[in-house]
Design a protein around this motif. Structure first.
Motif, PDB file in Angstrom:
ATOM      1  N   GLU A  60      15.754  -9.310 -51.971  1.00  0.00           N
ATOM      2  CA  GLU A  60      14.840  -9.933 -51.009  1.00  0.00           C
ATOM      3  C   GLU A  60      13.654 -10.573 -51.733  1.00  0.00           C
ATOM      4  OE1 GLU A  60      13.664  -6.964 -48.190  1.00  0.00           O
ATOM      5  OE2 GLU A  60      15.711  -6.661 -47.468  1.00  0.00           O
ATOM      6  N   GLY A  61      13.096  -9.854 -52.704  1.00  0.00           N
ATOM      7  CA  GLY A  61      11.981 -10.397 -53.479  1.00  0.00           C
ATOM      8  C   GLY A  61      12.402 -11.608 -54.293  1.00  0.00           C
ATOM      9  N   LEU A  62      13.592 -11.558 -54.842  1.00  0.00           N
ATOM     10  CA  LEU A  62      14.108 -12.672 -55.626  1.00  0.00           C
ATOM     11  C   LEU A  62      14.341 -13.896 -54.744  1.00  0.00           C
ATOM     12  CD1 LEU A  62      14.916 -13.351 -58.496  1.00  0.00           C
ATOM     13  CD2 LEU A  62      17.217 -12.600 -57.966  1.00  0.00           C
ATOM     14  N   ALA A  63      14.828 -13.680 -53.533  1.00  0.00           N
ATOM     15  CA  ALA A  63      15.045 -14.789 -52.598  1.00  0.00           C
ATOM     16  C   ALA A  63      13.719 -15.465 -52.258  1.00  0.00           C
ATOM     17  CB  ALA A  63      15.736 -14.281 -51.330  1.00  0.00           C
ATOM     18  N   ARG A  64      12.655 -14.667 -52.088  1.00  0.00           N
ATOM     19  CA  ARG A  64      11.326 -15.251 -51.831  1.00  0.00           C
ATOM     20  C   ARG A  64      10.831 -16.030 -53.038  1.00  0.00           C
ATOM     21  NH1 ARG A  64       8.439 -10.593 -51.059  1.00  0.00           N
ATOM     22  NH2 ARG A  64      10.098  -9.304 -50.260  1.00  0.00           N
ATOM     23  N   LEU A  65      11.102 -15.508 -54.216  1.00  0.00           N
ATOM     24  CA  LEU A  65      10.667 -16.157 -55.453  1.00  0.00           C
ATOM     25  C   LEU A  65      11.378 -17.497 -55.650  1.00  0.00           C
ATOM     26  CD1 LEU A  65       9.052 -15.874 -58.131  1.00  0.00           C
ATOM     27  CD2 LEU A  65      11.095 -14.852 -59.106  1.00  0.00           C
ATOM     28  N   VAL A  66      12.655 -17.556 -55.319  1.00  0.00           N
ATOM     29  CA  VAL A  66      13.444 -18.762 -55.510  1.00  0.00           C
ATOM     30  C   VAL A  66      13.008 -19.867 -54.542  1.00  0.00           C
ATOM     31  CG1 VAL A  66      15.806 -19.670 -55.370  1.00  0.00           C
ATOM     32  CG2 VAL A  66      15.377 -17.539 -56.517  1.00  0.00           C
ATOM     33  N   GLN A  67      12.283 -19.531 -53.490  1.00  0.00           N
ATOM     34  CA  GLN A  67      11.792 -20.537 -52.554  1.00  0.00           C
ATOM     35  C   GLN A  67      10.614 -21.322 -53.129  1.00  0.00           C
ATOM     36  OE1 GLN A  67      10.997 -18.281 -49.036  1.00  0.00           O
ATOM     37  NE2 GLN A  67      13.154 -18.106 -48.487  1.00  0.00           N
ATOM     38  N   ASP A  68      10.095 -20.901 -54.285  1.00  0.00           N
ATOM     39  CA  ASP A  68       9.017 -21.608 -54.961  1.00  0.00           C
ATOM     40  C   ASP A  68       9.485 -23.022 -55.305  1.00  0.00           C
ATOM     41  OD1 ASP A  68       7.722 -22.266 -57.857  1.00  0.00           O
ATOM     42  OD2 ASP A  68       6.332 -21.121 -56.606  1.00  0.00           O
ATOM     43  N   PRO A  69       8.627 -24.036 -55.195  1.00  0.00           N
ATOM     44  CA  PRO A  69       9.051 -25.419 -55.489  1.00  0.00           C
ATOM     45  C   PRO A  69       9.616 -25.610 -56.900  1.00  0.00           C
ATOM     46  CG  PRO A  69       6.890 -25.412 -54.461  1.00  0.00           C
ATOM     47  CD  PRO A  69       7.265 -23.983 -54.702  1.00  0.00           C
ATOM     48  N   LEU A  70       9.124 -24.863 -57.866  1.00  0.00           N
ATOM     49  CA  LEU A  70       9.633 -25.000 -59.229  1.00  0.00           C
ATOM     50  C   LEU A  70      11.035 -24.432 -59.376  1.00  0.00           C
ATOM     51  CD1 LEU A  70       6.533 -24.037 -61.403  1.00  0.00           C
ATOM     52  CD2 LEU A  70       7.489 -26.303 -61.022  1.00  0.00           C
ATOM     53  N   LEU A  71      11.368 -23.440 -58.556  1.00  0.00           N
ATOM     54  CA  LEU A  71      12.646 -22.743 -58.697  1.00  0.00           C
ATOM     55  C   LEU A  71      13.607 -23.025 -57.547  1.00  0.00           C
ATOM     56  CD1 LEU A  71      11.176 -19.318 -59.860  1.00  0.00           C
ATOM     57  CD2 LEU A  71      12.042 -21.158 -61.287  1.00  0.00           C
ATOM     58  N   CYS A  72      13.295 -24.022 -56.709  1.00  0.00           N
ATOM     59  CA  CYS A  72      14.120 -24.269 -55.516  1.00  0.00           C
ATOM     60  C   CYS A  72      15.511 -24.794 -55.845  1.00  0.00           C
ATOM     61  CB  CYS A  72      13.401 -25.211 -54.559  1.00  0.00           C
ATOM     62  SG  CYS A  72      13.150 -26.863 -55.237  1.00  0.00           S
ATOM     63  N   ASP A  73      15.730 -25.295 -57.061  1.00  0.00           N
ATOM     64  CA  ASP A  73      17.050 -25.790 -57.443  1.00  0.00           C
ATOM     65  C   ASP A  73      18.035 -24.673 -57.735  1.00  0.00           C
ATOM     66  OD1 ASP A  73      16.028 -28.323 -57.263  1.00  0.00           O
ATOM     67  OD2 ASP A  73      15.635 -28.518 -59.410  1.00  0.00           O
ATOM     68  N   LEU A  74      17.540 -23.460 -57.880  1.00  0.00           N
ATOM     69  CA  LEU A  74      18.397 -22.333 -58.266  1.00  0.00           C
ATOM     70  C   LEU A  74      19.120 -21.748 -57.056  1.00  0.00           C
ATOM     71  CD1 LEU A  74      15.967 -20.558 -60.728  1.00  0.00           C
ATOM     72  CD2 LEU A  74      17.918 -21.970 -61.294  1.00  0.00           C
ATOM     73  N   PRO A  75      20.314 -21.205 -57.262  1.00  0.00           N
ATOM     74  CA  PRO A  75      21.044 -20.568 -56.160  1.00  0.00           C
ATOM     75  C   PRO A  75      20.399 -19.240 -55.763  1.00  0.00           C
ATOM     76  CG  PRO A  75      22.248 -20.327 -58.211  1.00  0.00           C
ATOM     77  CD  PRO A  75      21.070 -21.209 -58.503  1.00  0.00           C
TER      78      PRO A  75
END
Length: 186
Positions: A60-75
């Protein structure tokens, strides 16, 4: 001063006995501390979350982190390696090489700036492994067969030497490399 006066014929033995009693007291207090630490550890084990719950919280924490604009390209099921690659890309320490497959699919492969052809091949393998894990599909790819059957080509030049750096071939960020079938020698 009393200990000095009691030194005499039997004074030395009384000092040794006193020292042994002090050591026993220290040992018993150390044992008590160890027992208390063990009891605390048992209590922590009882309060600890099961592995599955910790994993869910982490995801859940990782999913929130991936929503960051810098990391949004990641699955969503991102690996640490992918996060580090993306961060290195943002800092200019890495580059993206677009690898074009025969079926027209483009694979964005991230490699460090001074990567060799071998590093690019390993990154392609890793990219495909992660893709297969996420999407299912073919269980195993024989990379020995792939590299024996196909060349990597950049602007008409075959990337034959695995030890040569990509920069030496003129490959820069966002350049396109293609898979080309090797011609059989007769």
């Amino acid at each position: 001063m009393e200990t000095e006066q009691s030194l005499g014929a039997g004074g030395e033995s009384s000092l040794i006995l006193q020292d042994e009693e002090v050591k026993k007291e220290n040992l018993s207090s150390d044992e008590e501390e160890e027992e208390a630490a063990a009891a605390d550890a048992e209590e922590e084990d009882e309060d600890a979350l099961p592995h599955s719950e910790v994993l869910d919280i982490f995801e859940e924490g990782l999913a929130r982190l991936v929503q960051d604009p810098l990391l949004c390209d990641l699955p969503i099921q991102v690996t640490l390696e992918e996060v580090n690659s993306q961060i290195a890309l943002e800092y200019g320490q890495a580059m993206t090489v677009k690898v074009l497959k025969a079926d027209g699919e483009i694979m964005p492969i991230v490699v460090v700036q001074n990567a060799t052809v071998f590093d690019l091949k390993k990154a392609i393998c890793r990219f495909m492994e992660l893709k297969q894990q996420r999407e299912g599909g073919v269980k195993h790819i024989s990379w020995r067969y792939v590299w024996r059957t196909y060349h990597l080509v950049f602007q008409g030049e075959k990337l034959d030497d695995d030890t040569m750096r990509l920069k030496d071939y003129g490959i820069r960020n966002r350049d396109e490399v293609t898979f080309m079938k090797r011609l059989r020698k007769k």
